[in-house]
Design an enzyme around this catalytic site. Structure first.
Site, PDB file in Angstrom:
ATOM      1  N   ASN A 185     -20.578  43.773  19.273  1.00 48.51           N
ATOM      2  CA  ASN A 185     -21.661  44.815  19.512  1.00 48.51           C
ATOM      3  C   ASN A 185     -21.505  45.426  20.947  1.00 48.51           C
ATOM      4  OD1 ASN A 185     -22.291  42.334  20.894  1.00 48.51           O
ATOM      5  ND2 ASN A 185     -24.475  42.935  20.431  1.00 48.51           N
ATOM      6  N   LYS A 208     -10.575  35.179  22.500  1.00 48.79           N
ATOM      7  CA  LYS A 208     -10.734  35.854  20.924  1.00 48.79           C
ATOM      8  C   LYS A 208     -11.817  36.942  20.757  1.00 48.79           C
ATOM      9  CE  LYS A 208     -12.435  35.006  17.177  1.00 48.79           C
ATOM     10  NZ  LYS A 208     -12.215  36.612  16.925  1.00 48.79           N
ATOM     11  N   PRO A 209     -11.282  38.218  21.080  1.00 48.80           N
ATOM     12  CA  PRO A 209     -12.290  39.376  20.677  1.00 48.80           C
ATOM     13  C   PRO A 209     -12.795  39.211  19.312  1.00 48.80           C
ATOM     14  CG  PRO A 209     -10.639  40.243  22.202  1.00 48.80           C
ATOM     15  CD  PRO A 209     -10.042  38.929  21.532  1.00 48.80           C
ATOM     16  N   GLU A 281     -24.635  32.092  23.341  1.00 47.79           N
ATOM     17  CA  GLU A 281     -25.659  33.158  23.464  1.00 47.79           C
ATOM     18  C   GLU A 281     -25.690  33.659  22.085  1.00 47.79           C
ATOM     19  OE1 GLU A 281     -25.609  32.961  27.733  1.00 47.79           O
ATOM     20  OE2 GLU A 281     -26.582  34.495  26.398  1.00 47.79           O
ATOM     21  N   CYS A 315     -28.146  41.958  21.332  1.00 46.37           N
ATOM     22  CA  CYS A 315     -28.889  40.352  21.031  1.00 46.37           C
ATOM     23  C   CYS A 315     -30.514  40.671  21.531  1.00 46.37           C
ATOM     24  CB  CYS A 315     -27.859  39.660  21.547  1.00 46.37           C
ATOM     25  SG  CYS A 315     -27.722  39.754  23.310  1.00 46.37           S
ATOM     26  N   GLU A 413     -33.503  38.250  11.894  1.00 43.88           N
ATOM     27  CA  GLU A 413     -32.880  39.128  12.856  1.00 43.88           C
ATOM     28  C   GLU A 413     -32.291  40.256  11.857  1.00 43.88           C
ATOM     29  OE1 GLU A 413     -29.294  37.991  14.884  1.00 43.88           O
ATOM     30  OE2 GLU A 413     -29.961  38.913  16.514  1.00 43.88           O
TER      31      GLU A 413
HETATM   32  P1  NAD Z   1     -20.377  36.260  14.338  1.00 49.24           P
HETATM   33  O1  NAD Z   1     -21.000  34.778  14.875  1.00 49.24           O
HETATM   34  O2  NAD Z   1     -19.938  36.368  12.979  1.00 49.24           O
HETATM   35  O3  NAD Z   1     -19.010  36.526  15.184  1.00 49.24           O
HETATM   36  C1  NAD Z   1     -19.004  36.433  16.467  1.00 49.24           C
HETATM   37  C2  NAD Z   1     -17.593  36.160  17.059  1.00 49.24           C
HETATM   38  O4  NAD Z   1     -17.508  34.790  16.461  1.00 49.24           O
HETATM   39  C3  NAD Z   1     -16.369  36.900  16.502  1.00 49.24           C
HETATM   40  O5  NAD Z   1     -15.533  36.689  17.556  1.00 49.24           O
HETATM   41  C4  NAD Z   1     -16.053  36.334  15.278  1.00 49.24           C
HETATM   42  O6  NAD Z   1     -14.682  36.442  14.820  1.00 49.24           O
HETATM   43  C5  NAD Z   1     -16.219  34.551  15.753  1.00 49.24           C
HETATM   44  N1  NAD Z   1     -16.313  33.798  14.432  1.00 49.24           N
HETATM   45  C6  NAD Z   1     -16.927  33.802  13.366  1.00 49.24           C
HETATM   46  N2  NAD Z   1     -16.883  32.554  12.866  1.00 49.24           N
HETATM   47  C7  NAD Z   1     -16.219  31.768  13.525  1.00 49.24           C
HETATM   48  C8  NAD Z   1     -16.043  30.439  13.373  1.00 49.24           C
HETATM   49  N3  NAD Z   1     -16.173  29.699  12.184  1.00 49.24           N
HETATM   50  N4  NAD Z   1     -15.414  29.674  14.397  1.00 49.24           N
HETATM   51  C9  NAD Z   1     -15.087  30.308  15.724  1.00 49.24           C
HETATM   52  N5  NAD Z   1     -15.466  31.633  15.882  1.00 49.24           N
HETATM   53  C10 NAD Z   1     -15.899  32.363  14.702  1.00 49.24           C
HETATM   54  O7  NAD Z   1     -21.522  37.108  14.800  1.00 49.24           O
HETATM   55  P2  NAD Z   1     -21.626  38.580  14.584  1.00 49.24           P
HETATM   56  O8  NAD Z   1     -22.507  38.860  13.249  1.00 49.24           O
HETATM   57  O9  NAD Z   1     -20.436  39.383  14.497  1.00 49.24           O
HETATM   58  O10 NAD Z   1     -22.247  39.198  15.662  1.00 49.24           O
HETATM   59  C11 NAD Z   1     -23.602  39.567  15.750  1.00 49.24           C
HETATM   60  C12 NAD Z   1     -24.662  38.120  16.419  1.00 49.24           C
HETATM   61  O11 NAD Z   1     -24.244  37.966  17.700  1.00 49.24           O
HETATM   62  C13 NAD Z   1     -26.038  38.537  16.077  1.00 49.24           C
HETATM   63  O12 NAD Z   1     -26.809  37.504  15.515  1.00 49.24           O
HETATM   64  C14 NAD Z   1     -26.387  38.595  17.700  1.00 49.24           C
HETATM   65  O13 NAD Z   1     -27.575  38.396  18.101  1.00 49.24           O
HETATM   66  C15 NAD Z   1     -25.686  37.946  18.336  1.00 49.24           C
HETATM   67  N6  NAD Z   1     -25.269  38.247  19.676  1.00 49.24           N
HETATM   68  C16 NAD Z   1     -25.555  37.448  20.838  1.00 49.24           C
HETATM   69  C17 NAD Z   1     -25.671  38.008  22.045  1.00 49.24           C
HETATM   70  C18 NAD Z   1     -26.266  37.093  23.335  1.00 49.24           C
HETATM   71  O14 NAD Z   1     -25.844  37.363  24.538  1.00 49.24           O
HETATM   72  N7  NAD Z   1     -27.174  36.435  22.813  1.00 49.24           N
HETATM   73  C19 NAD Z   1     -24.802  39.041  22.379  1.00 49.24           C
HETATM   74  C20 NAD Z   1     -24.350  39.587  21.285  1.00 49.24           C
HETATM   75  C21 NAD Z   1     -24.482  39.254  19.966  1.00 49.24           C
END
Ligand code: NAD
Length: 544
Positions: A185, A208-209, A281, A315, A413
Site C-alpha cells: 500500500n 521481501k516486498p 504493524e 493502515c 477493516e
Molecule cells: P498481507 O498480510 O496479506 O501481506 C503483507 C506482506 O506479508 C506481503 O509482503 C505478503 O507477501 C506477506 N505475507 C503474506 N502471507 C505471509 C506469510 N504467511 N508469512 C510471511 N509473509 C507473508 O497484507 P495485505 O493484505 O497485503 O496488506 C494490507 C494489510 O496491511 C491491511 O490490513 C493493513 O491495515 C495492513 N497495513 C498495516 C500498516 C501499519 O503500519 N500498521 C501499514 C500498511 C498496511
C-alpha cells in the site's frame, strides 16, 4: 533512457518511462510505458536463481509492467549468508560515515522524486499527491535517523548499586540480520523506511516486498546503492510470503512485518518458536471524532484526507466517523460536498485527488462491504459505485450513514475508500464507541480546544492520536513512535523506539575500589548491617 515523455506531466528525463503509443486524445495512459532496460536493471537486484518469473500489471492502466524473477528457499539462505558477511564489516563503519550515506539517500530521494512518483503511481495506482506523501516520508526517515542515531545508539551511563563504586554502561548492540516483510500500500516507504534505522544500528537487512509492488521497492534500493550503502548489506528476495516467510524467520535475528493482522499472528507465532523479537504493524478500524466545538470546515477537509488518501488503503486511514449532535448536519453537508467535488482519475497528474484500488481482490472486498451494508439498510451519501470507466479497479469515495453492528463494515477493516458516519450525544459515549472492537491503531480528534482533545486522547486505546489532522501529524513526525495497541500490532516504528527495536540492550557493570563482599575486616553479619544502614540512608535521600 529517454529524455522526454509526452505522456508525462512533468516531461522528466532520466526516469523509468519511455514514449509509448502516444494517443492523448483517446487515452493518455497509453503512453505510460516502462523502459525495458531500466526494468531489467531493477530486477537484476533480486536474488533469484529459479529462472521463473511472475508478471506484474499496472492497476492504473491494466497493462503489463514487468516480469519479476522469483526466489527459492535456497536463494533466501544465500541472501542471509551474504547479509551476515556484509553486516560483520558494516558494524565497524563509524556512525558518522553511516549518517553521511543516509543523508546522500535523502538528497537522492528528493532529486529523483518525479521518477519515483511515476513508478509508485504506475505500480500501485495511487494519486500522485499520495505518492508524494511516501517519498517525503522516506526522506524524513533518512534525515531523522542520519541525525539522531548517534544519540539513540550512544552508550548511556546509569547509577550502580554502590554510588560511585559501581559504574553502569548501557550499550545498544545490533541484532545482526533483520528480515523485513512489507505490504503494497505504501510500496516505497514501507519497503525502505523500516530498514533505514536497522542499518543505522549496524544491522544488515533481507527484504521481501509485496509481489504487487516490487519495482518501487527495487527503485528505492537502487537509490540506496547510489547513495553508497554496501550492496550486500541489503538483500532482496521475491515470491509469495507464505513460501518465503518461514525460511526468512528461520534465519533472521529479528522480523519487522507490516501487513494484515491475520498474517501478523502467524509471524508472531513463528518468531516465538525461535525466541526472536518482532515488530508487527497491522490493521485498524480507525475512528475520527468531531467534537461539538470543532471548526467544521477544517474537520470536513481533514476527514476527506483521513478517509480517502491512497483510496483508503492506508493502515491509519479513517473508517469510522463519530460526529457530535450539535455539528452533525453542518459537518455532513460539508463532508459530502467536499467528497463529491473530488477529482477522480487514473493518470500521473498532480490534479487527481484519488486513484484506483490496487487489485481485483481489494475491489471485491470494497464492493462486498458496501453492498452488504446497503442490503441491510445503510444509506449511501456519496459514491457507492465501482468505476471501471476510470481504471480496472476504481471505486468511488463512499460515505455511508446508518451502519449497524450486523453489517460487515461496522467492525471489519475495509481498507478502501469507505467511511461510516455515526452521531453521538455525549463525549464519553463517543470515546467508548471509538474504543469498541479489537483494533487500536490510530484515532483523530477535531476540536478547537487542544487541551481537552489531548485529555480525551489519553482515554483512547490507539497507538497514535492526531488532533485536528487525520494521521499526518504523527506519521510525518519522525520523533513520534508509531504502532498499534491490541490487534493492531506490537512494537513501534519511528523515534528512539524505531531504532532500539533492532538492538539488544546490554548492561556493563564495572565494580571499582569497593568489592561487593565483606572487606576492612568486617564479618558477614557486620557487612550486612552496614549494608542495611546504607539502604535506609539511600531511601531517606530519595534515591531510586
Ligand atoms: P498481507 O498480510 O496479506 O501481506 C503483507 C506482506 O506479508 C506481503 O509482503 C505478503 O507477501 C506477506 N505475507 C503474506 N502471507 C505471509 C506469510 N504467511 N508469512 C510471511 N509473509 C507473508 O497484507 P495485505 O493484505 O497485503 O496488506 C494490507 C494489510 O496491511 C491491511 O490490513 C493493513 O491495515 C495492513 N497495513 C498495516 C500498516 C501499519 O503500519 N500498521 C501499514 C500498511 C498496511
Amino acid at each position: 533512457m529517454s529524455a522526454s515523455n509526452p505522456g508525462h506531466p512533468e516531461g522528466v528525463g532520466g526516469g523509468p518511462l519511455v514514449e509509448g503509443p502516444h494517443d492523448p486524445e483517446h487515452d493518455p495512459r497509453a503512453s505510460y510505458v516502462l523502459e525495458p532496460e531500466y526494468v531489467e536493471t531493477l530486477t537484476r537486484r533480486v536474488l533469484a536463481t529459479t529462472g521463473t518469473t511472475v508478471p506484474l500489471t499496472s492497476p492504473l492502466t491494466g497493462a503489463p509492467l514487468a516480469n519479476i524473477p522469483q526466489s527459492s528457499t535456497d536463494d533466501v539462505a544465500e541472501a542471509y549468508r551474504r547479509a551476515r558477511v556484509a553486516q560483520a564489516q558494516w558494524v565497524r563503519v563509524p556512525m558518522a560515515e553511516r549518517a553521511a550515506i543516509m543523508l546522500r539517500l535523502h538528497d537522492l530521494l528528493l532529486d529523483r522524486m518525479p521518477e519515483l512518483l511515476d513508478m509508485i503511481t504506475l505500480e500501485n495506482g495511487k494519486a500522485r499527491k499520495h505518492a508524494y506523501d511516501e517519498v517525503a516520508h522516506t526522506a524524513l526517515t533518512a534525515r531523522y535517523y542520519a541525525r539522531m542515531s548517534g544519540k539513540h545508539m550512544a552508550t548511556e551511563r546509569r547509577g550502580g548499586v554502590i554510588p560511585l563504586a559501581t559504574r553502569i554502561d548501557i550499550n545498544h548492540v545490533p541484532k545482526g540480520v533483520v528480515g523485513i516483510i512489507s505490504p503494497w500500500n505504501y510500496p516505497l516507504t514501507m519497503a525502505l523506511s523500516d530498514g533505514l534505522p536497522a542499518l543505522m544500528a549496524g544491522n544488515a537487512v533481507v527484504s521481501k516486498p509485496d509481489a504487487q509492488t516490487m519495482l518501487t521497492a527495487l527503485m528505492g534500493l537502487k537509490l540506496m546503492d547510489e547513495a553508497g550503502f554496501p550492496r550486500d548489506l541489503w538483500q532482496v528476495v521475491a515470491g509469495p510470503g507464505r513460501e518465503l516467510g518461514g525460511p526468512m524467520i528461520e534465519r533472521s535475528d529479528y522480523i519487522c512485518f507490516t501487513g494484515s493482522t491475520a498474517t501478523g499472528k502467524l509471524i508472531a507465532a513463528q518468531c516465538a518458536e525461535r525466541l526472536i523479537g518482532c515488530s508487527l504493524e497491522l490493521g485498524g478500524k480507525n475512528p475520527l471524532l468531531v467534537l461539538r466545538d470543532a471548526d467544521v470546515e477544517r474537520a470536513a477537509e481533514g476527514a476527506v484526507r483521513a478517509s480517502f488518501s491512497n483510496a483508503g488503503q492506508l493502515c491509519v486511514s479513517t473508517e469510522r466517523l463519530f460526529v457530535a449532535d450539535q455539528v452533525y448536519d453542518r459537518f455532513v453537508e460539508r463532508f459530502v460536498a467536499r467528497t463529491k467535488a473530488m477529482s477522480l482519475g487514473a493518470t500521473l497528474d498532480w490534479e487527481v485527488d484519488m486513484g484506483p484500488l490496487i487489485s481485483a481482490d481489494q475491489l471485491d472486498t470494497v464492493v462486498a462491504h458496501v453492498d452488504d451494508a446497503v442490503a441491510k439498510g445503510a444509506r449511501v451519501l456519496a459514491g457507492g459505485r465501482a468505476r471501471p470507466d476510470l481504471a480496472p479497479y476504481y471505486y468511488e469515495p463512499t460515505i455511508l450513514e446508518g451502519v449497524t453492528p450486523d453489517m460487515t463494515c461496522f467492525g471489519h477493516e475495509t481498507f478502501g475508500p469507505v467511511v461510516a458516519l455515526y452521531r453521538f450525544h455525549d463525549e464519553s459515549d463517543a470515546i467508548a464507541r471509538a474504543n469498541d472492537g479489537e483494533y487500536g491503531l490510530n484515532c483523530a480528534i477535531f476540536s478547537q480546544d487542544g487541551a481537552r482533545a489531548r485529555a480525551i486522547a489519553r482515554q483512547i486505546k490507539c497507538g497514535t492520536v492526531n488532533i485536528n489532522e487525520g494521521f499526518g501529524a504523527t506519521f510525518g513526525s519522525l520523533a513520534a513512535p508509531m504502532g498499534g495497541m491490541r490487534e493492531s500490532g506490537m512494537g513501534r516504528r519511528q523515534g528512539a523506539e524505531g531504532i532500539h527495536r533492532y538492538t539488544e540492550t546490554q548492561s556493563v557493570g564495572t565494580q571499582r575500589f569497593l568489592k561487593l563482599s565483606p572487606q576492612f575486616g568486617l564479618s558477614s553479619e557486620q557487612y550486612a548491617k552496614v549494608q542495611v544502614l546504607a539502604l535506609r540512608v539511600m531511601n531517606k535521600l530519595g534515591r531510586a
